[in-house]
Structure formats: C-alpha cells, structure tokens
Write an enzyme that holds these catalytic residues in place. Sequence first.
Site, PDB file in Angstrom:
ATOM      1  N   ASP A 165      13.465 -11.756  55.663  1.00  0.00           N
ATOM      2  CA  ASP A 165      11.933 -12.146  54.810  1.00  0.00           C
ATOM      3  C   ASP A 165      10.550 -12.877  55.498  1.00  0.00           C
ATOM      4  OD1 ASP A 165      10.645 -11.121  52.587  1.00  0.00           O
ATOM      5  OD2 ASP A 165      10.176 -12.881  52.577  1.00  0.00           O
ATOM      6  N   TYR A 177       3.205 -18.296  56.286  1.00  0.00           N
ATOM      7  CA  TYR A 177       4.304 -19.168  57.017  1.00  0.00           C
ATOM      8  C   TYR A 177       3.652 -19.588  58.341  1.00  0.00           C
ATOM      9  CZ  TYR A 177       6.601 -16.719  52.720  1.00  0.00           C
ATOM     10  OH  TYR A 177       7.137 -16.187  51.787  1.00  0.00           O
ATOM     11  N   LYS A 209       3.614  -9.823  54.217  1.00  0.00           N
ATOM     12  CA  LYS A 209       3.065  -9.793  53.388  1.00  0.00           C
ATOM     13  C   LYS A 209       1.602 -10.265  53.946  1.00  0.00           C
ATOM     14  CE  LYS A 209       6.905 -11.980  50.955  1.00  0.00           C
ATOM     15  NZ  LYS A 209       7.392 -13.161  51.825  1.00  0.00           N
ATOM     16  N   HIS A 220       0.766 -10.483  49.031  1.00  0.00           N
ATOM     17  CA  HIS A 220       1.010 -11.538  48.689  1.00  0.00           C
ATOM     18  C   HIS A 220       0.950 -12.239  47.404  1.00  0.00           C
ATOM     19  CE1 HIS A 220       2.838 -15.057  51.330  1.00  0.00           C
ATOM     20  NE2 HIS A 220       3.383 -14.854  50.645  1.00  0.00           N
ATOM     21  N   LYS A 248      16.896 -19.683  51.975  1.00  0.00           N
ATOM     22  CA  LYS A 248      16.062 -19.718  52.923  1.00  0.00           C
ATOM     23  C   LYS A 248      17.106 -21.114  53.583  1.00  0.00           C
ATOM     24  CE  LYS A 248      14.019 -23.464  55.376  1.00  0.00           C
ATOM     25  NZ  LYS A 248      14.318 -24.872  55.091  1.00  0.00           N
TER      26      LYS A 248
HETATM   27  P1  A2P Z   1      17.998 -26.001  53.844  1.00  0.00           P
HETATM   28  O1  A2P Z   1      16.838 -25.032  55.593  1.00  0.00           O
HETATM   29  O2  A2P Z   1      17.758 -27.652  55.486  1.00  0.00           O
HETATM   30  O3  A2P Z   1      19.384 -25.258  54.275  1.00  0.00           O
HETATM   31  P2  A2P Z   1      14.801 -21.686  48.496  1.00  0.00           P
HETATM   32  O4  A2P Z   1      15.903 -20.195  49.058  1.00  0.00           O
HETATM   33  O5  A2P Z   1      15.478 -21.448  47.237  1.00  0.00           O
HETATM   34  O6  A2P Z   1      13.793 -21.905  48.780  1.00  0.00           O
HETATM   35  O7  A2P Z   1      16.080 -23.132  49.091  1.00  0.00           O
HETATM   36  C1  A2P Z   1      15.418 -23.878  50.361  1.00  0.00           C
HETATM   37  C2  A2P Z   1      15.751 -24.480  50.087  1.00  0.00           C
HETATM   38  O8  A2P Z   1      17.689 -24.966  49.733  1.00  0.00           O
HETATM   39  C3  A2P Z   1      16.237 -25.601  51.252  1.00  0.00           C
HETATM   40  O9  A2P Z   1      15.203 -26.872  51.354  1.00  0.00           O
HETATM   41  C4  A2P Z   1      17.357 -25.572  52.250  1.00  0.00           C
HETATM   42  O10 A2P Z   1      17.307 -26.429  53.303  1.00  0.00           O
HETATM   43  C5  A2P Z   1      17.697 -25.350  50.727  1.00  0.00           C
HETATM   44  N1  A2P Z   1      19.328 -24.552  51.280  1.00  0.00           N
HETATM   45  C6  A2P Z   1      19.953 -23.700  51.628  1.00  0.00           C
HETATM   46  N2  A2P Z   1      20.920 -23.268  51.594  1.00  0.00           N
HETATM   47  C7  A2P Z   1      21.156 -24.331  50.981  1.00  0.00           C
HETATM   48  C8  A2P Z   1      23.212 -24.704  50.767  1.00  0.00           C
HETATM   49  N3  A2P Z   1      23.429 -24.036  50.669  1.00  0.00           N
HETATM   50  N4  A2P Z   1      23.260 -25.166  50.074  1.00  0.00           N
HETATM   51  C9  A2P Z   1      22.337 -26.393  49.737  1.00  0.00           C
HETATM   52  N5  A2P Z   1      20.577 -25.991  49.790  1.00  0.00           N
HETATM   53  C10 A2P Z   1      20.645 -25.175  50.479  1.00  0.00           C
END
Ligand code: A2P
Length: 292
Positions: free
Chosen positions: A32, A37, A66, A99, A244
């Site tokens: 995505d 971005y 987007k 978007h 993400k």
């Molecule tokens: P990072 O990129 O350092 O892993 P969302 O998808 O809700 O936007 O969340 C993204 C955030 O959650 C980012 O700060 C990411 O940091 C963190 N994140 C992604 N996967 C995990 C995971 N499995 N456990 C904890 N934090 C995570």
Amino acid sequence: MPQLGLGTWRSEPGKVGAAVETALKIGYRHIDCAAIYMNEPEVGEAFSRVFAQGDVAREDIFVTSKLWNNKHHPDVVEEACRQTLTDLQLEYLDLYLIHWGIAFKPSKEKEPLDETGLIMTEPVSIQDTWRAMESLVEKGLVKSIGVANFTTAMLIDLLTYAKVKPVMNQVEIHPYNAQPELVNFCLAKDVAVTAYSPLGSHGDASNKPISDAAVLSIAKAHNKTPAQVLIRWSLQRGLVVIPKSTNPDRIAENANVFDFELSDAEMEKLTKLNRNYRFVDPIEWWGLGYFN
Ligand code: A2P
C-alpha cells in the site's frame, strides 16, 4: 486482492525500500503506497530489484496508490497518476484511491494553510475528480478505483453517480476505532474496506490498542503477539489490513497470522474496546473537522 498488505505511511526514506523487498521475499503480495508518503521512488526501486531477481513478477503483486488532495482537478489527475507510475516503476496500478474527499488549492505547499491555520481548498467536486479517476481505468493505467477516508454520507453520494464503482474505502480501523456502521454499510454495498493504522499507528504506545490489557491477555492465550491479535481481528471482520513496519522481524511477525483463530467471544471483547478514537485526525494538520 491479498487481504494482508504492507503499509508504507511514515516508512522512512532509506528504510522503506528494504522493507518492501523483505516483505515481498517473505510472501507479502500487496503493498500500500501513496504519493504523499514521499517515498514512492524508493518503493519503485525495490519493486524493480525484486522483479529482476525473478521470484516475484509484477502480476503476482497488488499495488495500491493514492491521489493527493492537491491533484483533484480533473486536468491533473492523469498527470498525478502517471507520476506515481513513474516513481513506482510500474505500468499500471491495481488500485488507485482518492486519498481524502477534499480538494486542496494547488500550491508549492502540499498542505497549504491560510493565516488562521485553515487548509486552503479548491472548488472541485468529488464528482469531477471521480470522472477523471474513471478515465484512468478506461486508459488502462489502473485496474480499479476507490476512495479513502470517506464517511458513509460521502459514499452514498458517490454511489449515485459513479459509472465505475468504487471498490474500496480505506479508513482507520483498530479496536479503539472499530467503525462498525461504516464497515456494515460498505460491505452491504460491495465496497471492500481496508483497515489502515490497524495497530493504532505510530507514536507512544501507552494509550494504544497494542498495549491494551484485553489485547495482551488474548495474545497470551494464543501464544501470539498483540500486533498479531489486532491484525487477526481485522482479518476476521472481513477487512483488508495493512500494518506498517520497516523492521524485518515485525514485518514477518505481522504476516504470521494465518495459523490461529479468535473465538466469537474474543472478537466481541475486542470490538467492545471501541471508543471512536482516531489516531489520524486532520484537525491537527488542516484546522478542519473533516470527520465532524
Ligand atoms: P516499526 O516500523 O518500527 O515496526 P500502524 O500499522 O497501525 O500504522 O502501526 C505502525 C507502527 O507500529 C509503527 O510505529 C511500527 O513501527 C509499529 N509496529 C509495526 N509492527 C509492529 C509489531 N509487530 N509490534 C509492535 N509494533 C509494531
């Protein structure tokens, strides 16, 4: 469309390419993206590297991007789409979304504010932008089109004139913002729903679903992590979900969600955490109550 994808919002330059490459190598087939971005060129380089290695072909993956809010005018929609295609080094997108349902005044600023801090808009209707989106499908630049951050009322209006139907509404969904009515409406109208920020987005973990006691206890019961439980909750609601990460271990962790199932009681317990809380609210950026 693969139900699980990799999100790239706030994936830092210098890290996003490696994240996309890691994800594709371990089996993600859906990425995505978005012009705003500011990392599509690096994502495009990763696509090219992976395709050149021969294990994954363009047609094996599903790519979303987007249209940014300052490109709503029908005269510039195609140009914006072509720029994204150039940046991503692709000949077509699988899905292209509006978007946000708001047209910004074109300016060198991507989010132009007036002296009071209010976003500056342009008088372009969603209907005019949608017509231009439809022509991208006719021209073969995109396979399908949809929207993001649309409310039920905005979708009802769009459905009155769309000749090419929106196939997707991508919105913020996690147990603190479960959006049951919007999800029910979309699914009833055959508009799929993508849950963005499914973990509660970036930033401090203290008030996020990923640290919620109920999520932690369900995770423990399944010998899974809180992130996996949150992703699984969205999957079992029939949503597409795009966590993400740029961390290789977490990218793998987030995809390891197909070997367990939450019970009805666990699903309900998570859904009851809903408090209509948005981590992503443009009031902070645009001085505008978009969702009010
Ligand atoms: P990072 O990129 O350092 O892993 P969302 O998808 O809700 O936007 O969340 C993204 C955030 O959650 C980012 O700060 C990411 O940091 C963190 N994140 C992604 N996967 C995990 C995971 N499995 N456990 C904890 N934090 C995570």
